[in-house]
Design a protein around this motif. Structure first.
Motif, PDB file in Angstrom:
ATOM      1  N   UNK A 209       1.277  -3.107   0.357  1.00 18.75           N
ATOM      2  CA  UNK A 209      -0.188  -3.086   0.498  1.00 18.75           C
ATOM      3  C   UNK A 209      -0.798  -1.724   0.176  1.00 18.75           C
ATOM      4  N   UNK A 210      -0.107  -0.660   0.526  1.00 20.96           N
ATOM      5  CA  UNK A 210      -0.599   0.678   0.212  1.00 20.96           C
ATOM      6  C   UNK A 210      -0.450   0.984  -1.272  1.00 20.96           C
ATOM      7  N   UNK A 211       0.699   0.606  -1.818  1.00 17.06           N
ATOM      8  CA  UNK A 211       0.931   0.843  -3.251  1.00 17.06           C
ATOM      9  C   UNK A 211      -0.099   0.090  -4.079  1.00 17.06           C
ATOM     10  N   UNK A 212      -0.356  -1.170  -3.720  1.00 18.27           N
ATOM     11  CA  UNK A 212      -1.348  -1.964  -4.441  1.00 18.27           C
ATOM     12  C   UNK A 212      -2.753  -1.389  -4.292  1.00 18.27           C
ATOM     13  N   UNK A 214      -3.400   1.654  -4.538  1.00 16.65           N
ATOM     14  CA  UNK A 214      -3.478   2.856  -5.354  1.00 16.65           C
ATOM     15  C   UNK A 214      -3.021   4.118  -4.650  1.00 16.65           C
ATOM     16  N   UNK A 215      -2.431   3.979  -3.463  1.00 11.77           N
ATOM     17  CA  UNK A 215      -1.975   5.157  -2.724  1.00 11.77           C
ATOM     18  C   UNK A 215      -0.529   5.482  -3.104  1.00 11.77           C
ATOM     19  N   UNK A 216      -0.228   6.777  -3.121  1.00 10.82           N
ATOM     20  CA  UNK A 216       1.078   7.226  -3.596  1.00 10.82           C
ATOM     21  C   UNK A 216       2.029   7.381  -2.409  1.00 10.82           C
ATOM     22  N   UNK A 217       2.888   6.388  -2.232  1.00  7.29           N
ATOM     23  CA  UNK A 217       3.907   6.412  -1.195  1.00  7.29           C
ATOM     24  C   UNK A 217       5.198   5.897  -1.809  1.00  7.29           C
ATOM     25  N   UNK A 218       6.295   6.564  -1.514  1.00  8.31           N
ATOM     26  CA  UNK A 218       7.587   6.211  -2.096  1.00  8.31           C
ATOM     27  C   UNK A 218       8.673   6.450  -1.068  1.00  8.31           C
ATOM     28  N   UNK A 219       9.554   5.471  -0.905  1.00  5.21           N
ATOM     29  CA  UNK A 219      10.728   5.624  -0.047  1.00  5.21           C
ATOM     30  C   UNK A 219      11.934   5.969  -0.912  1.00  5.21           C
ATOM     31  N   UNK A 220      12.676   6.982  -0.492  1.00  2.26           N
ATOM     32  CA  UNK A 220      13.807   7.494  -1.272  1.00  2.26           C
ATOM     33  C   UNK A 220      14.981   7.761  -0.331  1.00  2.26           C
ATOM     34  N   UNK A 221      16.171   7.411  -0.771  1.00  6.24           N
ATOM     35  CA  UNK A 221      17.372   7.752  -0.008  1.00  6.24           C
ATOM     36  C   UNK A 221      17.592   9.260  -0.110  1.00  6.24           C
ATOM     37  N   UNK A 222      17.648   9.967   1.002  1.00  4.36           N
ATOM     38  CA  UNK A 222      17.839  11.423   0.915  1.00  4.36           C
ATOM     39  C   UNK A 222      19.258  11.773   0.499  1.00  4.36           C
ATOM     40  N   UNK A 429      -9.078   4.751  11.735  1.00  2.00           N
ATOM     41  CA  UNK A 429      -8.323   5.569  10.796  1.00  2.00           C
ATOM     42  C   UNK A 429      -7.304   4.703  10.059  1.00  2.00           C
ATOM     43  N   UNK A 430      -7.823   3.883   9.158  1.00  2.00           N
ATOM     44  CA  UNK A 430      -6.951   3.007   8.373  1.00  2.00           C
ATOM     45  C   UNK A 430      -7.649   2.686   7.067  1.00  2.00           C
ATOM     46  N   UNK A 431      -6.861   2.360   6.055  1.00  2.98           N
ATOM     47  CA  UNK A 431      -7.437   2.051   4.745  1.00  2.98           C
ATOM     48  C   UNK A 431      -7.236   0.591   4.358  1.00  2.98           C
ATOM     49  N   UNK A 432      -6.255  -0.071   4.935  1.00  2.00           N
ATOM     50  CA  UNK A 432      -6.027  -1.480   4.612  1.00  2.00           C
ATOM     51  C   UNK A 432      -5.926  -2.302   5.889  1.00  2.00           C
ATOM     52  N   UNK A 433      -6.609  -1.865   6.936  1.00  2.00           N
ATOM     53  CA  UNK A 433      -6.473  -2.524   8.236  1.00  2.00           C
ATOM     54  C   UNK A 433      -6.947  -3.967   8.206  1.00  2.00           C
ATOM     55  N   UNK A 434      -7.972  -4.275   7.414  1.00  2.00           N
ATOM     56  CA  UNK A 434      -8.464  -5.648   7.401  1.00  2.00           C
ATOM     57  C   UNK A 434      -7.392  -6.592   6.870  1.00  2.00           C
TER      58      UNK A 434
END
Length: 444
Positions: A209-212, A214-222, A429-434
């Motif tokens: 939902x965040x990626x769609x 347009x927000x930049x979030x990425x999960x990566x194996x450290x 304080x949310x951007x996709x709460x709805x």
């Protein structure tokens, strides 16, 4: 839990007819004492076997050990804000850390056996080492490095890091709210979540939902070996990987989280945040700063620092000292020793030394409510006085606080009540709460 009871049934429910015949033979008065002793003995054996089976099936993470009171709210609109009307339907997280309808994943293997001596714990850890993917480098160190640099490009106004070493299915609404609030405060920020479990198809669905949006979030194996290479913690990791070092009786994942946050900031700089925050302000104006958790009421000097929120340039000397302290004084059996107590010890030594360029922020910045009193923020106001307190608290938080730490270990079982401070903050304080609230559950 059904598999626990199946195991118990196979062990405990031996042929009851044989037991009944055996027990009837002791009805004579002469055998009454023996019968009582035998009954107590059977009950004790039942309890011990049940306890061992149950413990062996529990995840080490508090979020995974019981059905959590995470309530997902349908949304109604009031005064220009989305306001939650919390339902009574919790996410069904079982003792195996599974949500209904979610495929099982490997749970953290780093929970040590209970009540064993050091030598036995080391022997157990040696057997576990081949399973520990986090200890392994992909031998393409540039791959992780290129991922980080490629993600944090010039379009990012600020770099954020979070860490999630629990299973993906236990990344619930409260954790998602932390990420959601971050992009409300910093829409042009970039967030990298260092997580073996979220760097997956399931993790992508959770963050979609965040990626769609347009927000930049990425999960990566450290890549932990790469992160600590040429740092004071490199030798500690080598010793741990050799199997010669005692991991302690606290989950090693907890301490690895402490290490990873220090190493990632030392290598790249940026902002580190735990996932139990609600972010209220953009961090762009903060540099080389860490928050005091508490202060002495008389001297007004800090008496505890917490590393749940840190903002540092790369190669900062304090981060080097943190890593050195971690390696030299590591104790896997003392809660907090390698975390908040570590950063407090080091800063106490070097706070006034030249060259550190360090800002210690007051408690109101990240920890406006300590873990003893935090439950009040989850309660709805019942009186006019309480309603005024909620409004005053919200005004103060909006004025003075960058992010509020919710002390998840303390509050994970609390219901977020409608009209409470926490509910009001999450709703604002949310951007996709709805979208999230209308779905009644997070994507999995």
């Amino acid at each position: 839990m059904s598999n626990v009871f199946q195991k118990m049934a196979g062990i405990i429910l031996f042929p009851m007819s044989s037991y009944q015949l055996f027990f009837r033979s002791f009805k004579l008065p002469i055998f009454s004492t023996i019968s009582l002793f035998f009954t107590i003995l059977v009950a004790a054996i039942f309890f011990i076997i049940y306890e061992n089976i149950l413990i062996s099936n529990l995840s080490i993470y508090p979020e995974d050990t019981a059905t959590n009171n995470f309530f997902i709210a349908p949304t109604t609109k009031s005064k220009g804000q989305f306001r939650s009307a919390f339902s009574s339907k919790p996410l069904l997280i079982t003792t195996q850390g599974k949500m209904e309808g979610v495929d099982s994943e490997n749970l953290d293997p780093l929970i040590p056996p209970f009540n064993v001596i050091r030598e036995e714990r080391i022997a157990w850890f040696q057997k576990k080492l081949p399973e520990l993917e986090l200890f392994k480098s992909n031998n393409l160190n540039s791959q992780f490095h290129d991922q980080v640099l490629g993600f944090f490009n010039s379009n990012c106004t600020i770099w954020y890091f979070m860490i999630w070493l629990s299973p993906a299915q236990s990344f619930g609404p409260r954790e998602f709210s932390a990420v959601d609030s971050l992009f409300k405060a910093s829409p042009k920020a970039c967030l990298m979540i260092l997580s073996p479990s979220l760097d997956s198809t399931q993790g992508y669905r959770i963050l979609k939902p965040l990626i769609d949006g347009g927000f930049k979030v990425l999960a990566v194996i450290p890549d932990l070996p790469f992160l600590v290479k040429n740092t004071p913690a490199e030798g500690w990791l080598d010793e741990m990987k050799s199997g010669r070092k005692d991991p302690g009786n606290i989950s090693l994942s907890y301490n690895l989280s402490n290490l990873i946050r220090l190493a990632i900031l030392y290598k790249y700089g940026g902002v580190y945040l735990d996932v139990d925050f609600i972010i209220l302000k953009d961090f762009t104006g903060l540099r080389n700063a860490i928050g005091a958790q508490s202060i002495d009421t008389i001297t007004q000097k800090w008496n505890r620092i917490n590393g749940a929120a840190m903002i540092f340039n790369d190669d900062h000397p304090l981060l080097h000292d943190f890593l050195e302290e971690f390696a030299i004084t590591f104790d896997g059996s003392k809660w907090g020793h390698n975390g908040p107590y570590l950063v407090s010890r080091v800063i106490e030594r070097v706070e006034n030394a030249p060259g550190y360029n360090l800002t210690i922020l007051p408690p109101k910045t990240f920890y406006p409510m300590d873990w003893v009193k935090i439950a009040r923020l989850f309660k709805k106001p019942e009186t006019e006085t309480e309603s005024k307190w909620v409004e005053d608290m919200l005004v103060e938080l909006n004025r003075s606080t960058y992010a509020i730490h919710l002390w998840n270990h303390r509050t994970k079982e609390l219901i977020i009540e409608e009209g409470s401070v926490v509910e009001r903050l999450i709703s604002s304080y949310c951007v996709i709460c709805q979208q999230r609230n209308n779905q009644q559950t997070l994507p999995s």
